[in-house]
Design a protein around this motif. Structure first.
Motif, PDB file in Angstrom:
ATOM      1  N   ALA A 267       0.836  -1.201   0.000  1.00 43.16           N
ATOM      2  CA  ALA A 267       0.000   0.000   0.000  1.00 43.16           C
ATOM      3  C   ALA A 267       0.872   1.253   0.000  1.00 43.16           C
ATOM      4  O   ALA A 267       0.625   2.199  -0.759  1.00 43.16           O
ATOM      5  CB  ALA A 267      -0.930  -0.005   1.211  1.00 43.16           C
ATOM      6  N   LEU A 268       1.897   1.275   0.846  1.00 43.23           N
ATOM      7  CA  LEU A 268       2.772   2.444   0.914  1.00 43.23           C
ATOM      8  C   LEU A 268       3.552   2.632  -0.381  1.00 43.23           C
ATOM      9  O   LEU A 268       3.659   3.752  -0.903  1.00 43.23           O
ATOM     10  CB  LEU A 268       3.740   2.293   2.093  1.00 43.23           C
ATOM     11  N   LYS A 269       4.102   1.547  -0.923  1.00 41.02           N
ATOM     12  CA  LYS A 269       4.858   1.645  -2.169  1.00 41.02           C
ATOM     13  C   LYS A 269       3.958   2.069  -3.331  1.00 41.02           C
ATOM     14  O   LYS A 269       4.372   2.843  -4.210  1.00 41.02           O
ATOM     15  CB  LYS A 269       5.539   0.307  -2.475  1.00 41.02           C
ATOM     16  N   CYS A 270       2.725   1.580  -3.353  1.00 35.78           N
ATOM     17  CA  CYS A 270       1.788   1.974  -4.401  1.00 35.78           C
ATOM     18  C   CYS A 270       1.458   3.465  -4.295  1.00 35.78           C
ATOM     19  O   CYS A 270       1.366   4.169  -5.312  1.00 35.78           O
ATOM     20  CB  CYS A 270       0.509   1.146  -4.321  1.00 35.78           C
ATOM     21  N   PHE A 271       1.282   3.944  -3.092  1.00 39.47           N
ATOM     22  CA  PHE A 271       1.019   5.369  -2.902  1.00 39.47           C
ATOM     23  C   PHE A 271       2.185   6.201  -3.422  1.00 39.47           C
ATOM     24  O   PHE A 271       1.991   7.181  -4.159  1.00 39.47           O
ATOM     25  CB  PHE A 271       0.779   5.679  -1.420  1.00 39.47           C
ATOM     26  N   ASN A 272       3.406   5.831  -3.052  1.00 38.85           N
ATOM     27  CA  ASN A 272       4.576   6.582  -3.506  1.00 38.85           C
ATOM     28  C   ASN A 272       4.700   6.550  -5.023  1.00 38.85           C
ATOM     29  O   ASN A 272       5.050   7.563  -5.648  1.00 38.85           O
ATOM     30  CB  ASN A 272       5.842   6.011  -2.859  1.00 38.85           C
ATOM     31  N   ALA A 273       4.405   5.398  -5.631  1.00 41.91           N
ATOM     32  CA  ALA A 273       4.461   5.290  -7.090  1.00 41.91           C
ATOM     33  C   ALA A 273       3.385   6.155  -7.742  1.00 41.91           C
ATOM     34  O   ALA A 273       3.613   6.777  -8.785  1.00 41.91           O
ATOM     35  CB  ALA A 273       4.299   3.830  -7.513  1.00 41.91           C
ATOM     36  N   LEU A 274       2.204   6.191  -7.130  1.00 43.08           N
ATOM     37  CA  LEU A 274       1.119   7.016  -7.665  1.00 43.08           C
ATOM     38  C   LEU A 274       1.510   8.490  -7.658  1.00 43.08           C
ATOM     39  O   LEU A 274       1.308   9.210  -8.653  1.00 43.08           O
ATOM     40  CB  LEU A 274      -0.147   6.806  -6.838  1.00 43.08           C
ATOM     41  N   ILE A 275       2.092   8.953  -6.571  1.00 41.20           N
ATOM     42  CA  ILE A 275       2.536  10.343  -6.489  1.00 41.20           C
ATOM     43  C   ILE A 275       3.605  10.618  -7.547  1.00 41.20           C
ATOM     44  O   ILE A 275       3.558  11.646  -8.255  1.00 41.20           O
ATOM     45  CB  ILE A 275       3.077  10.657  -5.080  1.00 41.20           C
ATOM     46  N   THR A 276       4.555   9.715  -7.702  1.00 36.60           N
ATOM     47  CA  THR A 276       5.626   9.887  -8.682  1.00 36.60           C
ATOM     48  C   THR A 276       5.069   9.989 -10.095  1.00 36.60           C
ATOM     49  O   THR A 276       5.504  10.831 -10.892  1.00 36.60           O
ATOM     50  CB  THR A 276       6.615   8.706  -8.603  1.00 36.60           C
ATOM     51  N   GLN A 277       4.085   9.151 -10.421  1.00 41.25           N
ATOM     52  CA  GLN A 277       3.555   9.112 -11.783  1.00 41.25           C
ATOM     53  C   GLN A 277       2.606  10.269 -12.088  1.00 41.25           C
ATOM     54  O   GLN A 277       2.473  10.671 -13.247  1.00 41.25           O
ATOM     55  CB  GLN A 277       2.868   7.770 -12.018  1.00 41.25           C
ATOM     56  N   LEU A 278       1.941  10.805 -11.073  1.00 42.63           N
ATOM     57  CA  LEU A 278       0.989  11.891 -11.317  1.00 42.63           C
ATOM     58  C   LEU A 278       1.609  13.278 -11.186  1.00 42.63           C
ATOM     59  O   LEU A 278       1.103  14.237 -11.768  1.00 42.63           O
ATOM     60  CB  LEU A 278      -0.194  11.782 -10.350  1.00 42.63           C
ATOM     61  N   THR A 279       2.696  13.388 -10.431  1.00 43.76           N
ATOM     62  CA  THR A 279       3.293  14.704 -10.178  1.00 43.76           C
ATOM     63  C   THR A 279       3.630  15.479 -11.457  1.00 43.76           C
ATOM     64  O   THR A 279       3.355  16.690 -11.530  1.00 43.76           O
ATOM     65  CB  THR A 279       4.550  14.563  -9.294  1.00 43.76           C
ATOM     66  N   PRO A 280       4.217  14.850 -12.505  1.00 41.11           N
ATOM     67  CA  PRO A 280       4.504  15.620 -13.720  1.00 41.11           C
ATOM     68  C   PRO A 280       3.270  16.282 -14.314  1.00 41.11           C
ATOM     69  O   PRO A 280       3.345  17.401 -14.831  1.00 41.11           O
ATOM     70  CB  PRO A 280       5.091  14.575 -14.667  1.00 41.11           C
ATOM     71  N   PHE A 281       2.126  15.616 -14.246  1.00 38.90           N
ATOM     72  CA  PHE A 281       0.908  16.179 -14.824  1.00 38.90           C
ATOM     73  C   PHE A 281       0.336  17.286 -13.941  1.00 38.90           C
ATOM     74  O   PHE A 281      -0.289  18.214 -14.434  1.00 38.90           O
ATOM     75  CB  PHE A 281      -0.120  15.064 -15.041  1.00 38.90           C
TER      76      PHE A 281
END
Length: 310
Positions: A267-281
Motif C-alpha cells: 500500500a505504501l509503495k503503491c502510494f509513492n508510485a502514484l505520487i511519482t507518476q501523477l506529479t509531472p501532470f
C-alpha cells in the motif's frame, strides 16, 4: 497502451475470448497497436513513453510555438497514464511478472515491552501503509474480532496482534487518529469500521487506493493484486490458505507474517508510485495554465505530496 482493455468492459472482453479462442489475444493486441499508432500520428507524440518521463520532460512539451498542440499532446500523455493505471491485468499476464519483494524490509511482531517505543517511532512519519487482518468465520452469524493491525514505513513493518498485546492493543489509537499522518491502504472501509466498533478508534486522514484509482477511470475496485501490477509492475501472491487462516494464533506462521507485512508495505509503495507518476501532470497543468488533468477530487488531498515530490 492497452486501449481495448481500458475501453471494453470485462464481459465484452470475455465474449471476444470465447468467440476467437486462441486468436483472441492476437486480435486484441492488433487492435491496441492500431489504436496507439493512430493516436501517436494524430498527436505527433511517440517518445518518450509517459512511464519513463520526469516532470521536466512532461513540462517540456508544454512550450511549443502554439498552445493548442501542447495541450493536445499533454492530454494524450495523460490518456496514456490513465490507461496504464486503470487497466486490469489478466491472470496469464500476472503470472509472468516478478514477485513483489519484501526484502530488505524489517518485519516485527510488536511485543508489549516494545509497544511504546515503536509507536513513538511511527509518530514521526508523514505517510504510513495500513492494513488489518481478521480471522475468517465459517459459521453463519459468527464474527471474530479484529486480530491484527499492520503499519508500514519505507523500511519496516510492525504487526500489532491483539492476542499478544491484549488491552494494550488500544494504544494504537493516538497514532491512527493523528490527522497529520496519512494512512494509505486498500479497501479501508471495513478496517476503519471494525476499529471504530470494537476499539472506539476513529482512524483519521486516510487514502484508499481503490478510491484513488477510481478517480482515474478504474471501473471497479482494483484490489491489492491489480494495484501492485498497475503501479509497481510486480505480482503479489495472496493464497487463500493464508487469507483465511487463524490470525489470532500465537505465534503467527512465517507465511502469515510475510503476507500481512506485504499488504501494508505494498500500500505504501503503491502510494509513492502514484505520487511519482501523477506529479509531472500536476505541474504541467500549472505550466500551461489549463484546466487540471488530474481530477480535483485527487488534487485536494494530494497537492502537498505533489509539491513535495517536485
Amino acid at each position: 497502451m492497452k486501449l481495448m482493455k481500458y475501453c471494453i468492459s470485462p464481459s465484452k472482453l470475455a465474449w471476444l475470448r470465447k468467440e476467437f479462442g486462441k486468436d483472441a489475444n492476437g486480435l486484441i493486441a492488433a487492435m491496441d497497436a492500431a489504436g496507439t499508432a493512430y493516436l501517436d500520428k494524430l498527436n505527433a507524440v511517440t517518445e518518450p513513453q509517459v512511464e519513463d518521463m520526469a516532470a521536466a520532460d512532461v513540462e517540456s512539451i508544454c512550450k511549443p510555438k502554439t498552445q493548442q498542440p501542447a495541450q493536445r499532446q499533454l492530454a494524450y500523455l495523460w490518456l496514456q497514464q490513465r490507461v496504464a493505471l486503470a487497466t486490469r491485468t489478466d491472470e496469464a499476464e500476472l503470472a509472468a511478472l516478478a514477485a513483489f519483494d519484501l526484502h530488505p524490509l524489517h518485519i516485527e511482531v510488536v511485543q508489549p515491552s516494545e509497544l511504546y517505543s515503536v509507536l513513538a517511532r511511527l509518530q514521526t512519519e508523514r505517510v504510513l501503509g495500513f492494513d488489518t487482518e481478521t480471522r475468517a468465520s465459517f459459521e453463519r452469524g459468527v464474527q471474530h474480532p479484529l486480530s491484527l493491525i499492520q503499519i508500514a514505513t519505507a523500511d519496516a513493518c510492525y504487526l500489532f496482534q491483539h492476542a499478544i498485546l491484549g488491552e494494550q492493543f488500544a494504544q494504537v489509537k493516538t497514532l491512527l487518529e493523528d490527522e497529520n499522518i496519512l494512512k494509505v491502504g486498500v479497501g479501508l472501509r471495513g478496517d476503519t469500521r471494525a476499529l471504530k466498533r470494537q476499539w472506539d478508534i476513529h482512524v483519521a486522514s486516510t487514502l484508499d487506493l481503490n478510491w484513488a484509482l477510481a478517480q482515474l477511470g478504474a471501473d471497479k475496485e482494483m484490489g491489492t493484486r491489480q494495484l501492485v501490477v498497475a503501479l509497481l509492475g510486480a505480482r503479489i501472491d495472496k493464497p487463500k490458505k493464508v487469507t483465511l487462516s487463524n490470525w489470532q494464533q500465537v505465534p503467527l506462521s512465517d507465511a502469515q507474517i510475510h503476507y500481512a507485512a506485504a499488504d501494508a508495505l505494498a500500500a505504501l509503495k503503491c502510494f509513492n508510485a502514484l505520487i511519482t507518476q501523477l506529479t509531472p501532470f500536476y505541474h504541467a497543468s500549472s505550466a500551461t495554465k489549463a484546466a487540471p488533468l488530474i481530477p480535483l477530487s485527487l488534487i485536494v488531498p494530494l497537492a502537498q505530496y505533489f509539491e513535495d515530490a517536485e
